[in-house]
Design a protein around this motif. Structure first.
Motif, PDB file in Angstrom:
ATOM      1  N   ARG A  45       0.943  -1.274  -0.404  1.00  0.00           N
ATOM      2  CA  ARG A  45      -0.126  -0.319  -0.160  1.00  0.00           C
ATOM      3  C   ARG A  45       0.557   1.135   0.254  1.00  0.00           C
ATOM      4  N   PHE A  46       1.860   0.973   0.600  1.00  0.00           N
ATOM      5  CA  PHE A  46       2.824   2.461   0.542  1.00  0.00           C
ATOM      6  C   PHE A  46       3.697   2.877  -0.377  1.00  0.00           C
ATOM      7  N   TYR A  47       4.260   1.855  -1.330  1.00  0.00           N
ATOM      8  CA  TYR A  47       4.396   1.667  -2.304  1.00  0.00           C
ATOM      9  C   TYR A  47       3.769   2.097  -3.515  1.00  0.00           C
ATOM     10  N   LEU A  48       2.188   1.741  -3.696  1.00  0.00           N
ATOM     11  CA  LEU A  48       1.431   2.153  -4.256  1.00  0.00           C
ATOM     12  C   LEU A  48       1.212   3.790  -4.059  1.00  0.00           C
ATOM     13  N   GLY A  49       0.636   3.793  -3.419  1.00  0.00           N
ATOM     14  CA  GLY A  49       0.552   5.541  -2.673  1.00  0.00           C
ATOM     15  C   GLY A  49       1.166   6.219  -3.157  1.00  0.00           C
ATOM     16  N   LEU A  50       2.749   5.670  -3.112  1.00  0.00           N
ATOM     17  CA  LEU A  50       4.013   6.586  -3.639  1.00  0.00           C
ATOM     18  C   LEU A  50       4.490   7.120  -4.571  1.00  0.00           C
ATOM     19  N   PHE A  51       3.973   5.806  -5.622  1.00  0.00           N
ATOM     20  CA  PHE A  51       3.456   6.015  -6.652  1.00  0.00           C
ATOM     21  C   PHE A  51       3.096   7.058  -7.924  1.00  0.00           C
ATOM     22  N   THR A  52       1.816   6.742  -6.854  1.00  0.00           N
ATOM     23  CA  THR A  52       0.488   7.971  -6.954  1.00  0.00           C
ATOM     24  C   THR A  52       1.383   9.129  -7.121  1.00  0.00           C
ATOM     25  N   GLU A  53       1.988   9.844  -5.375  1.00  0.00           N
ATOM     26  CA  GLU A  53       1.976  10.842  -5.428  1.00  0.00           C
ATOM     27  C   GLU A  53       3.601  11.038  -7.025  1.00  0.00           C
ATOM     28  N   PHE A  54       4.202   9.953  -6.535  1.00  0.00           N
ATOM     29  CA  PHE A  54       5.476  10.568  -7.732  1.00  0.00           C
ATOM     30  C   PHE A  54       5.260  11.353  -8.934  1.00  0.00           C
ATOM     31  N   GLY A  55       4.174  10.848  -9.553  1.00  0.00           N
ATOM     32  CA  GLY A  55       3.371  10.553 -10.787  1.00  0.00           C
ATOM     33  C   GLY A  55       4.350   9.623 -11.944  1.00  0.00           C
ATOM     34  N   ILE A  56       3.832   8.273 -11.664  1.00  0.00           N
ATOM     35  CA  ILE A  56       4.705   7.064 -12.084  1.00  0.00           C
ATOM     36  C   ILE A  56       3.078   6.801 -13.085  1.00  0.00           C
ATOM     37  N   PRO A  57       3.026   6.565 -14.171  1.00  0.00           N
ATOM     38  CA  PRO A  57       2.107   6.961 -15.110  1.00  0.00           C
ATOM     39  C   PRO A  57       2.003   5.082 -15.102  1.00  0.00           C
ATOM     40  N   GLU A  58       0.424   4.597 -15.485  1.00  0.00           N
ATOM     41  CA  GLU A  58       0.002   3.451 -15.510  1.00  0.00           C
ATOM     42  C   GLU A  58       0.876   2.196 -16.061  1.00  0.00           C
ATOM     43  N   THR A  59       1.245   2.451 -17.081  1.00  0.00           N
ATOM     44  CA  THR A  59       2.188   1.861 -17.354  1.00  0.00           C
ATOM     45  C   THR A  59       3.844   1.247 -16.914  1.00  0.00           C
ATOM     46  N   TYR A  60       3.836   1.985 -16.181  1.00  0.00           N
ATOM     47  CA  TYR A  60       5.170   1.955 -15.329  1.00  0.00           C
ATOM     48  C   TYR A  60       4.934   0.846 -14.284  1.00  0.00           C
ATOM     49  N   GLN A  61       3.135   1.076 -13.764  1.00  0.00           N
ATOM     50  CA  GLN A  61       2.693   0.717 -12.631  1.00  0.00           C
ATOM     51  C   GLN A  61       3.741  -1.001 -12.730  1.00  0.00           C
ATOM     52  N   LYS A  62       3.595  -1.385 -13.412  1.00  0.00           N
ATOM     53  CA  LYS A  62       3.710  -2.824 -13.159  1.00  0.00           C
ATOM     54  C   LYS A  62       5.410  -3.029 -12.389  1.00  0.00           C
ATOM     55  N   LEU A  63       5.965  -2.170 -12.569  1.00  0.00           N
ATOM     56  CA  LEU A  63       7.213  -1.989 -12.219  1.00  0.00           C
ATOM     57  C   LEU A  63       7.622  -2.435 -10.251  1.00  0.00           C
ATOM     58  N   ALA A  64       6.023  -1.960  -9.792  1.00  0.00           N
ATOM     59  CA  ALA A  64       6.153  -2.065  -8.357  1.00  0.00           C
ATOM     60  C   ALA A  64       6.633  -3.342  -7.874  1.00  0.00           C
ATOM     61  N   GLY A  65       6.322  -4.407  -8.915  1.00  0.00           N
ATOM     62  CA  GLY A  65       6.579  -5.759  -8.136  1.00  0.00           C
ATOM     63  C   GLY A  65       8.293  -5.669  -8.007  1.00  0.00           C
ATOM     64  N   GLN A  66       9.088  -5.193  -9.210  1.00  0.00           N
ATOM     65  CA  GLN A  66      10.192  -5.075  -8.268  1.00  0.00           C
ATOM     66  C   GLN A  66      11.360  -4.787  -7.677  1.00  0.00           C
ATOM     67  N   LEU A  67      10.280  -4.678  -6.545  1.00  0.00           N
ATOM     68  CA  LEU A  67      10.627  -3.579  -5.665  1.00  0.00           C
ATOM     69  C   LEU A  67      10.679  -4.264  -4.664  1.00  0.00           C
ATOM     70  N   LYS A  68      10.150  -5.732  -4.349  1.00  0.00           N
ATOM     71  CA  LYS A  68      10.407  -7.411  -3.531  1.00  0.00           C
ATOM     72  C   LYS A  68      11.370  -8.069  -4.346  1.00  0.00           C
ATOM     73  N   LYS A  69      11.885  -7.489  -5.417  1.00  0.00           N
ATOM     74  CA  LYS A  69      12.479  -8.721  -5.886  1.00  0.00           C
ATOM     75  C   LYS A  69      13.499  -9.891  -5.798  1.00  0.00           C
TER      76      LYS A  69
END
Ligand SMILES: [Zn+2]
Length: 320
Positions: free
Chosen positions: A109-133
């Motif tokens: 939830r924290f990172y998804l919120g940050l992604f929105t606040e940081f202005g990351i377009p939807e097309t890049y949101q899939k990269l969120a999974g990378q954060l946990k690799k």
């Protein structure tokens, strides 16, 4: 070849990460400890055993572990040791080395919120999974005991704890007063500045930490300790700490000012700045590059050089 330098032996292990090898340290006192252990890979385990044997030791001889911080390249190999091994570290290691479903849900939830606040377009949101690799190289362990600012390490009373948050919220540096030796984890590295990694707030309902600002304070804090040799978490030892501290602080300030310059042609989001700073790396290393960028933005905000402009859920920044 691993060898004793007094009561300390440096052991270098491979990691699957871009940073390269990690250093862990065998430390003798009333008890025999490892300061950090390495990532959870067979290669690291084999090389740890090999280098321990050069010191006349086997893993069973290790009586306790002290963690400088929770990152997988430093803590993951704990899973290869018996569950009975004692593990000491700052209490904030626990949420990362013993990840609960609740923490991971809050994390996402924290990172998804940050992604929105940081202005990351939807097309890049899939990269969120990378954060946990990188967490697949981490461990599933609990601390035996917590150590904090000013504490002595149990069984190794020569070693004193200095809290040095920034690179990780859990980060500590170990200090031996009699000869000024530091075991500094990733807080002090000879050739690079550690990434001020974004982490979820340490308690519900409070703001996220500002890791770049914490890091700068933790660096400046070490000015108060007459340091001799510094054993680092990656790469070479450091022998002239005061110069390194000033160099790092100056360079970070200059870097932040170059980020401010990027705002001369209009307001930008953290993601806009991130792409401009790291055009080749941001997709591959989104977590690291966003942390680095947000660090510069937090720093400029703290100086009053820039100000935020809110547009819905997205935050832009402009020169004041
Ligand atoms: Zn680290």
């Amino acid at each position: 070849m691993a060898e004793w330098n007094g009561t300390i032996a440096k052991i270098t292990l491979p990691t699957p990460f871009a940073v390269g090898d990690v250093n862990v340290y065998a430390v003798k006192g009333d008890r025999l400890a490892l300061f950090d252990v390495g990532p959870k890979t067979d290669e690291a385990w084999d090389l740890l055993k090999y280098q321990l044997s050069e010191l006349g030791l086997v893993p069973e001889d290790i009586e306790m572990v002290v963690l400088t911080h929770d990152h997988p390249d430093h803590a993951g190999l704990l899973d290869y040791f018996p569950k009975s091994l004692e593990v000491y570290g700052h209490p904030l290691n626990e949420r990362w080395i013993n990840r609960t479903d609740e923490f991971m849900a809050a994390h996402d939830r924290f990172y998804l919120g940050l992604f929105t606040e940081f202005g990351i377009p939807e097309t890049y949101q899939k990269l969120a999974g990378q954060l946990k690799k990188s967490l697949k190289y981490s461990c599933s362990r609990s601390l035996t005991g917590e150590i904090m600012e000013g504490d002595r390490v149990p069984g190794l009373p020569d070693w004193q704890v200095i809290e040095t948050p920034g690179h990780a919220q859990s980060h500590i540096t170990l200090y031996r007063e009699q000869d000024g030796v530091l075991i500094a984890g990733d807080h002090i590295l000879a050739h690079i500045s550690p990434n001020p990694l974004l982490e979820p707030p340490i308690a519900k309902g409070i703001e996220r930490p500002r890791p770049q600002l914490q890091y700068n304070r933790s660096l400046a804090k070490l000015r108060d300790y007459p340091a001799g040799l510094v054993y680092t978490g990656h790469g070479a030892n450091v022998s002239r700490l005061p110069e390194l501290i000033e160099r790092r602080l100056t360079r970070q300030h200059e870097r932040a000012m170059s980020v401010k310059k990027m705002l001369e042609d209009g307001p930008k989001t953290v993601f806009d700045l991130c792409r401009q700073l790291f055009p080749a790396a941001f997709e591959r290393e989104l977590g690291l590059t966003l942390s680095e960028t947000a660090g510069q933005v937090d720093y400029l905000l703290s100086l009053g050089e820039i100000e935020p402009v809110q547009d819905g859920k997205i935050k832009y920044f402009k020169i004041r």
